[in-house]
Design a protein around this motif. Structure first.
Motif, PDB file in Angstrom:
ATOM      1  N   ARG A  80       0.842  -1.204   0.000  1.00  0.00           N
ATOM      2  CA  ARG A  80       0.000   0.000   0.000  1.00  0.00           C
ATOM      3  C   ARG A  80       0.877   1.255   0.000  1.00  0.00           C
ATOM      4  NH1 ARG A  80      -4.225  -2.533  -1.905  1.00  0.00           N
ATOM      5  NH2 ARG A  80      -5.463  -3.705  -0.402  1.00  0.00           N
ATOM      6  N   GLN A  81       1.963   1.232   0.760  1.00  0.00           N
ATOM      7  CA  GLN A  81       2.890   2.362   0.761  1.00  0.00           C
ATOM      8  C   GLN A  81       3.461   2.602  -0.636  1.00  0.00           C
ATOM      9  OE1 GLN A  81       2.431   4.124   3.779  1.00  0.00           O
ATOM     10  NE2 GLN A  81       4.651   4.210   4.002  1.00  0.00           N
ATOM     11  N   LYS A  82       3.817   1.518  -1.301  1.00  0.00           N
ATOM     12  CA  LYS A  82       4.400   1.644  -2.645  1.00  0.00           C
ATOM     13  C   LYS A  82       3.378   2.200  -3.626  1.00  0.00           C
ATOM     14  CE  LYS A  82       7.044  -1.113  -6.032  1.00  0.00           C
ATOM     15  NZ  LYS A  82       7.963  -0.003  -6.355  1.00  0.00           N
ATOM     16  N   ASP A  83       2.155   1.713  -3.562  1.00  0.00           N
ATOM     17  CA  ASP A  83       1.126   2.234  -4.467  1.00  0.00           C
ATOM     18  C   ASP A  83       0.824   3.699  -4.207  1.00  0.00           C
ATOM     19  OD1 ASP A  83       0.506   0.129  -6.239  1.00  0.00           O
ATOM     20  OD2 ASP A  83      -0.659  -0.906  -4.708  1.00  0.00           O
ATOM     21  N   ALA A  84       1.030   4.135  -2.965  1.00  0.00           N
ATOM     22  CA  ALA A  84       0.805   5.538  -2.628  1.00  0.00           C
ATOM     23  C   ALA A  84       2.023   6.415  -2.904  1.00  0.00           C
ATOM     24  CB  ALA A  84       0.411   5.658  -1.150  1.00  0.00           C
ATOM     25  N   GLY A  85       3.124   5.801  -3.373  1.00  0.00           N
ATOM     26  CA  GLY A  85       4.338   6.560  -3.641  1.00  0.00           C
ATOM     27  C   GLY A  85       5.101   6.952  -2.400  1.00  0.00           C
ATOM     28  N   LEU A  86       4.903   6.216  -1.297  1.00  0.00           N
ATOM     29  CA  LEU A  86       5.501   6.578  -0.013  1.00  0.00           C
ATOM     30  C   LEU A  86       6.568   5.596   0.462  1.00  0.00           C
ATOM     31  CD1 LEU A  86       2.200   7.554   1.873  1.00  0.00           C
ATOM     32  CD2 LEU A  86       3.843   9.099   0.780  1.00  0.00           C
ATOM     33  N   LEU A  87       6.781   4.506  -0.274  1.00  0.00           N
ATOM     34  CA  LEU A  87       7.693   3.474   0.194  1.00  0.00           C
ATOM     35  C   LEU A  87       9.141   3.940   0.114  1.00  0.00           C
ATOM     36  CD1 LEU A  87       7.776   0.510   1.199  1.00  0.00           C
ATOM     37  CD2 LEU A  87       8.050  -0.185  -1.184  1.00  0.00           C
ATOM     38  N   THR A  88       9.914   3.721   1.182  1.00  0.00           N
ATOM     39  CA  THR A  88      11.310   4.127   1.241  1.00  0.00           C
ATOM     40  C   THR A  88      12.220   2.904   1.164  1.00  0.00           C
ATOM     41  OG1 THR A  88      11.514   3.965   3.652  1.00  0.00           O
ATOM     42  CG2 THR A  88      10.651   6.046   2.744  1.00  0.00           C
ATOM     43  N   PRO A  89      13.484   3.091   0.756  1.00  0.00           N
ATOM     44  CA  PRO A  89      14.418   1.966   0.734  1.00  0.00           C
ATOM     45  C   PRO A  89      14.582   1.300   2.095  1.00  0.00           C
ATOM     46  CG  PRO A  89      15.286   3.787  -0.562  1.00  0.00           C
ATOM     47  CD  PRO A  89      14.068   4.306   0.144  1.00  0.00           C
ATOM     48  N   GLU A  90      14.556   2.093   3.167  1.00  0.00           N
ATOM     49  CA  GLU A  90      14.705   1.519   4.508  1.00  0.00           C
ATOM     50  C   GLU A  90      13.528   0.605   4.851  1.00  0.00           C
ATOM     51  OE1 GLU A  90      17.038   5.132   4.037  1.00  0.00           O
ATOM     52  OE2 GLU A  90      14.883   4.796   3.842  1.00  0.00           O
ATOM     53  N   GLN A  91      12.337   0.987   4.423  1.00  0.00           N
ATOM     54  CA  GLN A  91      11.177   0.139   4.671  1.00  0.00           C
ATOM     55  C   GLN A  91      11.288  -1.179   3.911  1.00  0.00           C
ATOM     56  OE1 GLN A  91       8.141   2.913   3.479  1.00  0.00           O
ATOM     57  NE2 GLN A  91       7.783   3.647   5.573  1.00  0.00           N
ATOM     58  N   ILE A  92      11.792  -1.102   2.672  1.00  0.00           N
ATOM     59  CA  ILE A  92      11.994  -2.327   1.902  1.00  0.00           C
ATOM     60  C   ILE A  92      13.013  -3.217   2.590  1.00  0.00           C
ATOM     61  CG2 ILE A  92      12.773  -3.275  -0.301  1.00  0.00           C
ATOM     62  CD1 ILE A  92      11.803  -0.668  -1.618  1.00  0.00           C
TER      63      ILE A  92
END
Length: 389
Positions: A309-321
């Motif tokens: 959901r974060q990725k689809d919202a354009g909010l995903l960070t490398p640290e989260q991955i």
């Protein structure tokens, strides 16, 4: 034996998915049930990757699943994650093929290629007509790609590439390779047809993991490509790292697919296998194992969905991955190993999936960043200090 509904979705995570997302997941799951499960033990035992499934995966819409345009499926990040989950429930090698093809090779062209390159390659790659690979890591440059020795030099209008790559998925069956090389301009990417003179890919054997897949050594001996082979927008390590993050995201989901398959296999076996006059599932020690497995499985799946959901919202960070990759692969290996114990001696055969999944996940925890690399990424994120050197 029919399993209780809680075994499939204890936290009712399906309620967090849309009808479209569930339908796509079921389509991929049905394909895995029909094409992968009946054959995977043989492929794994024989060390065979079935290249004939590439067009089928293209028709299924999972190659470059979340890329848009150029014949690509244009699915959401969550839909791609659900597909990765189901594919790895079949086998890590199958999900790895989709990841190398879509998240790495196709993504490099989609993100950093010219319009002509996109038009030439992406439609056929999305259809599974052309297989690609991604040549970044080297014999002496795994976790530290900044020390790569592969280099490219100009010779008139051409580039000449020399060097070596290692652990490159699909290289011996691919028609094109995305090769990263050091140049006078810094790190640059090139589209190299694998038929080019001087390009040699040799499968790495024998392997104890990812046997229904193919990983290779690549030798690049004065490989000559035209200037049009260069990815014009790819400059520095930021370019390949952006592709690695796409692949790491898929792993967050895929690892939980292997874990779910192992958990459900152990649950079924424990309900059917009689010992001392009762099913294994009726003993406290077995129930403790199953309970521990399902706790981590549900947590990991919820984490994957949140990151989607974060990725689809354009909010995903490398640290989260990195957090997702580190945690989910680590827990998936523990689930698969624990599931194997429920089978006793039978669990070390290819009649059952958990040990195959556990062996595969040893590769998954190593590629796209080792546990140690992701630990240091998280350490830097929480302290503000880099400890890589």
């Amino acid at each position: 034996m029919t399993l209780p509904s809680a075994a499939h979705d204890l936290l009712a995570l399906d309620s967090l998915l849309s009808d479209e997302e569930r339908a796509f997941r079921e389509e991929v799951r049905d394909w895995v049930d029909a094409r992968i499960r009946p054959n995977i033990a043989g492929w794994f035992a024989d060390g065979v990757f079935p290249t004939e499934i590439a067009p089928e995966l293209g028709r299924l819409g999972v190659l470059g699943a979340s890329l848009k345009g150029y014949g690509c499926p244009g699915r959401s990040a969550v839909e791609y994650g659900l597909a990765a989950f189901e594919l790895e429930a079949g086998d890590s090698g199958i999900r790895t093929f989709v990841s190398v093809q879509g998240s790495l090779a196709m993504s490099a062209i989609h993100k950093w290629g010219s319009e002509e390159q996109k038009q030439e390659w992406l439609p056929r790659m999305a259809a599974g007509e052309i297989i690609g690979c991604f040549g970044l890591t080297e014999p002496t440059a795994g976790s530290d790609p900044s020390s790569m020795a592969t280099h490219a030099r100009r010779d008139g209008d051409d580039w000449i590439i020399s060097g070596a790559k290692r652990w490159i998925g699909l290289a011996s069956v691919a028609q094109l390779a995305i090769i990263w090389a050091d140049t006078y301009e810094g790190i640059r990417g090139f589209i190299v047809p694998t038929s080019t003179p001087g390009f040699t890919a040799t499968p790495i054997e024998p392997k104890l993991s990812m046997r229904a897949s193919v990983q290779c050594d690549i030798e690049l001996d004065e490989v000559r490509v035209p200037a049009s082979a260069q990815l014009p927008e790819a400059r520095g390590l930021r370019a390949p790292f952006s592709c690695l993050n796409e692949a790491r995201y898929g792993i967050v989901w895929g690892a939980m697919g292997a874990a779910r398959d192992s958990f459900l296999a152990a649950l079924r076996y424990s309900q059917e296998r009689q010992q001392f006059g009762r099913p294994l599932a009726g003993y406290q020690l077995t129930q403790e194992k199953l309970a521990n497995m399902v706790v981590e499985l549900e947590k990991g799946t919820l984490l994957a969905l949140h990151l989607g959901r974060q990725k689809d919202a354009g909010l995903l960070t490398p640290e989260q991955i990195s957090l997702g990759k580190l945690s989910n692969v680590r827990e998936a290996i523990a689930i698969c190993r624990e599931a194997r114990t429920v089978f006793g001696g039978n669990g070390v055969t290819l009649d059952f999936s958990p040990l195959r999944h556990a062996n595969n996940l040893e590769s998954v925890r190593t590629y796209e960043g080792t546990d140690e690399v992701h630990t240091l990424i998280l350490g830097q994120a929480v302290t503000g200090l880099s400890a890589f050197r």
